[in-house]
Design an enzyme around this catalytic site. Sequence first.
Site, PDB file in Angstrom:
ATOM      1  N   ARG A 229       0.851  -1.188   0.000  1.00  0.00           N
ATOM      2  CA  ARG A 229       0.000   0.000   0.000  1.00  0.00           C
ATOM      3  C   ARG A 229       0.890   1.241   0.000  1.00  0.00           C
ATOM      4  NH1 ARG A 229      -3.410  -2.599  -1.669  1.00  0.00           N
ATOM      5  NH2 ARG A 229      -5.481  -3.046  -0.831  1.00  0.00           N
ATOM      6  N   GLU A 258      -3.517   7.414  -4.914  1.00  0.00           N
ATOM      7  CA  GLU A 258      -3.793   6.883  -6.262  1.00  0.00           C
ATOM      8  C   GLU A 258      -5.068   7.472  -6.840  1.00  0.00           C
ATOM      9  OE1 GLU A 258      -3.794   2.606  -5.930  1.00  0.00           O
ATOM     10  OE2 GLU A 258      -1.831   2.607  -4.991  1.00  0.00           O
ATOM     11  N   HIS A 276      -0.927   0.272 -10.083  1.00  0.00           N
ATOM     12  CA  HIS A 276      -1.569  -0.697  -9.174  1.00  0.00           C
ATOM     13  C   HIS A 276      -2.132  -1.902  -9.942  1.00  0.00           C
ATOM     14  CE1 HIS A 276      -3.738  -1.115  -5.041  1.00  0.00           C
ATOM     15  NE2 HIS A 276      -3.500  -2.304  -5.587  1.00  0.00           N
TER      16      HIS A 276
HETATM   17  C1  8YV Z   1      -6.713  -4.832  -6.334  1.00  0.00           C
HETATM   18  C2  8YV Z   1      -5.410  -4.978  -4.144  1.00  0.00           C
HETATM   19  O1  8YV Z   1      -6.170  -3.897  -7.219  1.00  0.00           O
HETATM   20  O2  8YV Z   1      -6.163  -7.027  -3.341  1.00  0.00           O
HETATM   21  C3  8YV Z   1      -5.818  -5.902  -3.073  1.00  0.00           C
HETATM   22  O3  8YV Z   1      -5.782  -5.495  -1.910  1.00  0.00           O
HETATM   23  O4  8YV Z   1      -4.940  -3.931  -3.889  1.00  0.00           O
HETATM   24  C4  8YV Z   1      -5.558  -5.376  -5.567  1.00  0.00           C
HETATM   25  O5  8YV Z   1      -5.559  -6.745  -5.716  1.00  0.00           O
HETATM   26  C5  8YV Z   1      -7.811  -4.196  -5.596  1.00  0.00           C
HETATM   27  O6  8YV Z   1      -8.486  -5.117  -4.834  1.00  0.00           O
HETATM   28  C6  8YV Z   1      -8.823  -3.561  -6.518  1.00  0.00           C
HETATM   29  O7  8YV Z   1      -9.774  -2.948  -5.761  1.00  0.00           O
END
Ligand code: 8YV
Length: 309
Positions: A229, A258, A276
Amino acid sequence: MTRPTVLQVGRFPPRFNERLQRDYQLIRLWEQKEFLAERGAEIDIVVTSARYGCTAEQLARMPNLKAICSFGVGHDSIAVEEAKARGIAISTTPDVLNECVADTAIGLIIDTARQFSASDQHVRQGKWLKGQYPLTRKVSGKRLGIVGFGRIGKEIAKRAAGFDMDIRYHNRRPDPSTEYGYEADLKALASWADFLVLACPGGASTHHLIDAEVLAALGADGILVNISRGSVVDEQALVTALQAGTLGGAGLDVFEDEPRVPEALFAMPNVVLLPHVGSATEETRLAMENLVFDNLDAFIERGELITPL
Ligand code: 8YV
């Protein structure tokens, strides 16, 4: 539960949206913005994602909410404590994305150290005709520090072992299931490592864990890779260290705000910037989608989640 009302917090790709619409009694929050304030008590289940989350304010408007099914493994955007205090069940989509996120970490290590993205630009911009690309840094056999030795951290270690890397990790506590060295002191891990990869959860407990001091410890030959993150890194300190040349490079899939990325990073050849995309493959996103629906159906049929938080 007979035909529960499901609140979809934000837009997903068409296939996912259509399946939700077809199979459930669905409220789309962005189409019915007043629904929460006016009829929040009707909602039984929330479908959201790591990106959209579910805030404490939203929860307060849904007094009869029973479950939150989220797409993604991260839950820093969900008001978990408030939900748990009310006995609201939460599911995420763990494990099915480990491989792709770990692949992304290794890709970023290689791309940042070897500057493949920047040397691709060198070719495309016709600069090869005028001269060779400068020498870069070797990857195999280097020292890898992993911050957060959970499911994804372990997959990264598995891949790095194939590159003959020397691996150590930092976690809240040592992991008895591994023989890799544990480093309780994050700064000590950073000064030992050539590559420091962040695979820890986001949220308050890890906010700005990687600060100016840790970056200084990683040093002018060190590379930071973040697939967790953006909030884990003090982004301003990162930009400052890269501008000053006191940090060797950074491979980043995630950012503090982001999709806004500090423009100061755009022209740096030792920095790789991804939008991302750690889990963003056809295969993995389909598996994540299916797991959301499996959780939804299990909860509706039996009151149980398959992958509860
Ligand atoms: C996805 C993520 O981009 O799983 C996560 O926590 O950050 C990523 O796999 C995200 O879930 C999209 O909302």
